[in-house]
Scaffold this motif. Structure first.
Motif, PDB file in Angstrom:
ATOM      1  N   ALA A  56       0.833  -1.210   0.000  1.00  0.00           N
ATOM      2  CA  ALA A  56       0.000   0.000   0.000  1.00  0.00           C
ATOM      3  C   ALA A  56       0.864   1.254   0.000  1.00  0.00           C
TER       4      ALA A  56
ATOM      5  N   THR B 199      -4.919  -0.711  -5.147  1.00  0.00           N
ATOM      6  CA  THR B 199      -5.645  -0.001  -4.085  1.00  0.00           C
ATOM      7  C   THR B 199      -7.069  -0.512  -3.953  1.00  0.00           C
TER       8      THR B 199
ATOM      9  N   THR C 245       2.547   1.701  -3.450  1.00  0.00           N
ATOM     10  CA  THR C 245       1.549   2.163  -4.419  1.00  0.00           C
ATOM     11  C   THR C 245       1.317   3.655  -4.261  1.00  0.00           C
TER      12      THR C 245
ATOM     13  N   GLU D   6      -8.887  -2.657  -0.856  1.00  0.00           N
ATOM     14  CA  GLU D   6     -10.109  -2.150  -0.223  1.00  0.00           C
ATOM     15  C   GLU D   6     -11.170  -3.240  -0.097  1.00  0.00           C
TER      16      GLU D   6
END
Length: 447
Positions: free
Chosen positions: A389, A412, A392, A416
């Motif tokens: 994360a 992403t 990214t 989620e």
């Protein structure tokens, strides 16, 4: 005047299909068959109007770019300097690179009805006062290049291209250019560099193509479907076009359905249709399985889940739900697909296709693949998920062009919606899915 007589146009219903209506006819790519179906009536109408009125009509229609960004086509045309005495020539460039994974709408359009694009090119060039137009096609699709060049030759033979088109005094030359076959050349400024004979890499903006594009001259770059939609608007009018779609996303478009769907293919529908409605047309998810996740606009758009079946597939609806309509490449995956493996394959693609110009994208995509590979192999840790994360975040919004943003979107969004699946890879010491069951990205396969 040209050497053929155009028949009196038939009234066209305000319903889909429009672009794909005649794809299944006998030899729809031939000029004589295109003319019988109201072909070049839009050009005839355009040439009876001043160029500025053509631009205003396209603006009033609300036609938005079908290549991904959704920017209003007429507004983009209006950015070109409109002075008759402008010292530099104007150019029209059609982006027919179509390299976004899952996107396959422009190629069949050019293969089945190339004159739809040729007519749109002439209208657009007339509107922006361009005397030269280029259609930039991926070099791998030799059959499409041959079909387009044959259509352009037909148009030249009867005076639809060349000098004094329709007796209007308007001259236009069109070149079908075989591109370099790189994903980055779908970015408009990288495409222009490639067209000029240089390595395809994004340019620093400003200046923008509208002021300094091809050969440092005012240039409009539009997608194939955007340009191919123009003739029907000129034939039938603004109200006809706006009677389809939604208020802010009017008209019709092509949705490419692929993956775990019963009948994959191109489905033309008004903007604002839902995936549930498209699946009804396509026979649903393959028998015995259920939808797990899907992309609304190709792999560079944040993924959705089965909870998003009723999201309106227009620019506003998809954006409000947290993704982008993009190229309308709807890739569908059922419960047999490992999310981590799918995201890894996509990220490998973006790593390979990075042009290397900027550090965040060049280095970031490499490390994203390394981290994802560890998680997929079962050698990763929960700290790797956090590192994924964080890395990214160092790519998205930091790279020179949108490739970095596209590379980060599946990561992403998958974190989620499917973070538990990442955790399962770490805790179980490997992928919990049997690779033999996945028919989309099998072990050793490619995007």
């Amino acid at each position: 005047m040209i050497a053929i007589d155009l028949p009196t146009p038939d009234a066209e219903p305000a319903q889909v299909p429009v672009l794909s209506r005649y794809w299944s006819d006998d030899e729809p790519w031939l000029l004589r068959n295109y003319v019988r179906r109201n072909g070049y009536q839009g050009l005839k109408a355009a040439l009876q109007m001043p160029p500025d009125e053509v631009i205003e009509l396209v603006k009033a229609s609300g036609l938005r770019g079908r290549g991904g960004a959704g920017f209003p086509v007429g507004t983009k045309w209006s950015f070109i300097p409109q002075r008759e005495d402008h010292p530099k020539p104007h150019y029209l460039v059609v982006n027919a690179d179509e390299s976004e994974p899952g996107t396959c709408k422009d190629m069949p359009l050019m293969l089945a009805t190339p004159h739809t694009l040729v007519e749109g090119v002439i209208i657009a060039a007339y509107a922006i006062r361009a005397r030269h137009a280029f259609i930039y096609v991926r070099g791998e699709v030799a059959s499409v290049i041959r079909r387009l060049r044959a259509a352009v030759d037909e148009a030249y033979e009867i005076g639809l291209l060349g000098t004094h088109i329709f007796g209007s005094g308007f001259d236009l030359d069109v070149v079908v250019h075989a591109g370099a076959g790189a994903y980055i050349c779908g970015e408009e400024t990288a495409l222009l560099d490639s067209l000029e004979g240089r390595r395809g890499q994004p340019r620093l903006r400003p200046p923008f193509p509208a002021s300094e594009g091809l050969y440092a001259s005012p240039t409009v770059v539009n997608n194939v479907e955007s340009i191919a939609s123009v003739p029907s608007i000129l034939r039938n009018g603004v109200d006809w076009f706006r009677s389809m779609g939604t208020e802010k996303s009017p008209g019709f478009t092509l949705y490419s359905l692929s993956g775990h769907v019963t009948r994959p293919g191109q489905y033309e529908a008004p903007l604002g249709v839902t995936l549930r409605e498209l699946l009804d047309l396509a026979g649903g998810i393959r028998a015995g399985h259920e939808l797990k996740f899907w992309t609304p606009g190709g792999s560079s758009t944040p993924m959705f889940t089965a909870d998003h079946l009723d999201v309106p597939l227009d620019y506003e609806g998809v954006s409000a739900a947290g993704s982008m309509l993009g190229t309308k490449a709807v890739q569908l995956f059922d419960e047999t697909t490992c999310v981590v493996r799918a995201v890894l394959r996509w990220t490998e693609f973006y790593k390979h296709e990075s042009c290397g110009k900027c550090t965040p994208c060049r280095e970031g995509t490499y490390w994203l693949v390394e981290i994802l590979q560890r998680i997929e192999d079962g050698t990763g840790t929960e700290a790797d998920i956090e590192l994924l994360a964080e890395t990214t975040g160092n790519v998205v919004g930091k790279s020179f062009c949108a490739l970095g943003d596209g590379a980060g979107s599946p990561i992403t969004s998958s974190l989620e919606y499917f973070r538990d699946e990442y955790l399962a890879h770490v805790r179980d010491g490997g992928c919990p899915f049997d690779p033999a069951l996945s028919t989309v990205f099998p072990s050793g396969g490619a995007v």
